[in-house]
Design a protein around this motif. Sequence first.
Motif, PDB file in Angstrom:
ATOM      1  N   PRO A 184       0.905  -1.124  -0.063  1.00  0.00           N
ATOM      2  CA  PRO A 184      -0.065   0.119  -0.189  1.00  0.00           C
ATOM      3  C   PRO A 184       0.940   0.988   0.158  1.00  0.00           C
ATOM      4  O   PRO A 184       0.618   1.934  -0.560  1.00  0.00           O
ATOM      5  N   ALA A 185       1.469   1.276   0.823  1.00  0.00           N
ATOM      6  CA  ALA A 185       2.123   2.290   1.141  1.00  0.00           C
ATOM      7  C   ALA A 185       3.613   2.775  -0.455  1.00  0.00           C
ATOM      8  O   ALA A 185       3.843   3.691  -0.714  1.00  0.00           O
ATOM      9  N   ASN A 186       3.853   1.235  -1.278  1.00  0.00           N
ATOM     10  CA  ASN A 186       5.057   1.902  -2.241  1.00  0.00           C
ATOM     11  C   ASN A 186       3.670   1.762  -3.653  1.00  0.00           C
ATOM     12  O   ASN A 186       4.042   3.448  -4.339  1.00  0.00           O
ATOM     13  N   LEU A 187       2.271   1.830  -3.926  1.00  0.00           N
ATOM     14  CA  LEU A 187       1.507   2.268  -3.958  1.00  0.00           C
ATOM     15  C   LEU A 187       0.832   3.550  -4.153  1.00  0.00           C
ATOM     16  O   LEU A 187       0.867   4.735  -5.001  1.00  0.00           O
ATOM     17  N   LEU A 188       0.667   3.995  -3.043  1.00  0.00           N
ATOM     18  CA  LEU A 188       0.487   5.449  -2.170  1.00  0.00           C
ATOM     19  C   LEU A 188       1.859   6.085  -3.193  1.00  0.00           C
ATOM     20  O   LEU A 188       1.406   7.441  -3.959  1.00  0.00           O
ATOM     21  N   ARG A 189       3.532   5.888  -3.122  1.00  0.00           N
ATOM     22  CA  ARG A 189       4.674   6.622  -3.530  1.00  0.00           C
ATOM     23  C   ARG A 189       3.985   6.636  -5.074  1.00  0.00           C
ATOM     24  O   ARG A 189       4.242   7.959  -5.351  1.00  0.00           O
TER      25      ARG A 189
ATOM     26  N   LYS B 228       0.985  10.470 -16.132  1.00  0.00           N
ATOM     27  CA  LYS B 228      -0.720  10.420 -15.693  1.00  0.00           C
ATOM     28  C   LYS B 228      -1.229   8.830 -15.924  1.00  0.00           C
ATOM     29  O   LYS B 228      -2.456   8.631 -15.398  1.00  0.00           O
ATOM     30  N   ARG B 229      -0.744   8.945 -16.933  1.00  0.00           N
ATOM     31  CA  ARG B 229      -1.659   7.796 -18.132  1.00  0.00           C
ATOM     32  C   ARG B 229      -0.933   6.007 -17.885  1.00  0.00           C
ATOM     33  O   ARG B 229      -1.832   5.133 -17.776  1.00  0.00           O
ATOM     34  N   LEU B 230      -0.009   6.263 -16.905  1.00  0.00           N
ATOM     35  CA  LEU B 230       1.190   4.782 -16.110  1.00  0.00           C
ATOM     36  C   LEU B 230       0.159   3.845 -15.654  1.00  0.00           C
ATOM     37  O   LEU B 230      -0.160   4.786 -14.312  1.00  0.00           O
ATOM     38  N   PRO B 231      -0.107   3.082 -15.894  1.00  0.00           N
ATOM     39  CA  PRO B 231      -1.010   2.023 -14.275  1.00  0.00           C
ATOM     40  C   PRO B 231       0.048   1.674 -13.442  1.00  0.00           C
ATOM     41  O   PRO B 231       1.195   1.658 -13.607  1.00  0.00           O
ATOM     42  N   TRP B 232       0.093   1.279 -12.892  1.00  0.00           N
ATOM     43  CA  TRP B 232       0.351   0.766 -11.180  1.00  0.00           C
ATOM     44  C   TRP B 232       0.894  -0.508 -11.391  1.00  0.00           C
ATOM     45  O   TRP B 232       1.613  -0.902 -11.671  1.00  0.00           O
ATOM     46  N   ASP B 233       0.233  -1.445 -11.820  1.00  0.00           N
ATOM     47  CA  ASP B 233      -0.092  -2.762 -12.480  1.00  0.00           C
ATOM     48  C   ASP B 233       1.189  -2.328 -13.225  1.00  0.00           C
ATOM     49  O   ASP B 233       2.672  -3.763 -13.732  1.00  0.00           O
ATOM     50  N   ILE B 234       1.380  -2.245 -14.576  1.00  0.00           N
ATOM     51  CA  ILE B 234       2.688  -1.917 -15.354  1.00  0.00           C
ATOM     52  C   ILE B 234       3.726  -1.606 -14.896  1.00  0.00           C
ATOM     53  O   ILE B 234       5.074  -2.248 -14.930  1.00  0.00           O
ATOM     54  N   ALA B 235       3.831  -0.494 -13.729  1.00  0.00           N
ATOM     55  CA  ALA B 235       4.781  -0.111 -12.935  1.00  0.00           C
ATOM     56  C   ALA B 235       5.504  -0.903 -12.374  1.00  0.00           C
ATOM     57  O   ALA B 235       6.859  -0.483 -12.496  1.00  0.00           O
ATOM     58  N   ARG B 236       4.951  -1.727 -11.727  1.00  0.00           N
ATOM     59  CA  ARG B 236       6.056  -2.497 -10.326  1.00  0.00           C
ATOM     60  C   ARG B 236       6.179  -3.895 -11.336  1.00  0.00           C
ATOM     61  O   ARG B 236       6.836  -4.899 -10.006  1.00  0.00           O
ATOM     62  N   ASP B 237       6.060  -4.219 -12.406  1.00  0.00           N
ATOM     63  CA  ASP B 237       5.930  -5.759 -13.153  1.00  0.00           C
ATOM     64  C   ASP B 237       7.763  -5.063 -12.917  1.00  0.00           C
ATOM     65  O   ASP B 237       8.973  -4.256 -13.387  1.00  0.00           O
TER      66      ASP B 237
ATOM     67  N   ALA C 239       4.175  10.674  -6.999  1.00  0.00           N
ATOM     68  CA  ALA C 239       4.719  10.392  -7.732  1.00  0.00           C
ATOM     69  C   ALA C 239       4.055  11.497  -9.425  1.00  0.00           C
ATOM     70  O   ALA C 239       4.859  11.894  -9.539  1.00  0.00           O
ATOM     71  N   ARG C 240       3.172   9.870  -9.948  1.00  0.00           N
ATOM     72  CA  ARG C 240       2.627  10.062 -10.855  1.00  0.00           C
ATOM     73  C   ARG C 240       1.814  11.470 -10.901  1.00  0.00           C
ATOM     74  O   ARG C 240       1.479  11.950 -12.256  1.00  0.00           O
ATOM     75  N   THR C 241       1.138  11.988 -10.610  1.00  0.00           N
ATOM     76  CA  THR C 241       0.179  13.057 -10.048  1.00  0.00           C
ATOM     77  C   THR C 241       0.759  14.168  -9.957  1.00  0.00           C
ATOM     78  O   THR C 241       0.288  15.502 -10.765  1.00  0.00           O
ATOM     79  N   LEU C 242       2.168  14.508  -9.381  1.00  0.00           N
ATOM     80  CA  LEU C 242       3.194  15.594  -9.167  1.00  0.00           C
ATOM     81  C   LEU C 242       3.878  15.401 -10.684  1.00  0.00           C
ATOM     82  O   LEU C 242       4.517  16.687 -10.553  1.00  0.00           O
ATOM     83  N   ARG C 243       3.950  14.329 -11.434  1.00  0.00           N
ATOM     84  CA  ARG C 243       4.556  14.194 -12.009  1.00  0.00           C
ATOM     85  C   ARG C 243       6.614  14.351 -11.891  1.00  0.00           C
ATOM     86  O   ARG C 243       7.074  15.253 -12.127  1.00  0.00           O
ATOM     87  N   HIS C 244       6.703  13.887 -10.557  1.00  0.00           N
ATOM     88  CA  HIS C 244       7.665  13.458 -10.084  1.00  0.00           C
ATOM     89  C   HIS C 244       8.792  12.448 -11.095  1.00  0.00           C
ATOM     90  O   HIS C 244       8.897  11.316 -10.775  1.00  0.00           O
TER      91      HIS C 244
END
Length: 211
Positions: free
Chosen positions: A5-10, A114-123, A14-19
């Motif tokens: 959950p913490a990794n998803l929140l981070r 902002k379109r990057l899905p979490w399930d792809i980023a964590r692969d 980051a995605r929302t703020l474009r970090h």
Amino acid sequence: MSGAPANLLRFLIARTLRHEAPLAALSCGKPALLADLAGRRVALVGNARSLAEGAFGPAIDGADLVIRVNRAPMPDARSHGTRTDWLALAVKPGPGDLRRLNPARVLWMSHKRKRLPWDIARDPGFYLHPLADWSRLRDTLGAPPTTGLMMIDLLAQSGLERLDLYGFDFFASLSLTGSRSAAQVPHDFAAEKAWVEALTARDPRIGLTGG
């Protein structure tokens, strides 16, 4: 909060703020990606409708590495082959696409983080294409580059042995993934065709094979 959950929140922050740095930290580095291509024969399969009229499937599947683009429709093994080792995305995959294609590596080529899905980023095989590469091509073409062109540019930077391009007719036959005309998409296909023709003229490793 800890763990997933913490990794998803981070990630969401980051995605929302474009970090860019936290997102890039999830990615395989570009040097490692290019090193993985060294000495390999690669088939890059685009989505031109004209590819369905050919019989390039066995040649595509015979490559060391098969890379497909976006939703990667595969209407027939005879024309398109069956393998997908890497999938290059600039759009969110459709329902079931990743399960159907089962790529070992997913590359997010879009500048739209902002379109990057979490399930792809964590692969484990995730790759995030640098914004500087997208900007360079946009400035060269005078228009946003297609996913296919970004992949050609990326692959050409590697030490691969051979790159064969299938399903690239620069929108002459439209795309298998939709019904929009060239005037309805934000790309300059004449500029992309000229760019690819110049590249193949100076780099004998790369061939525009069919479709």
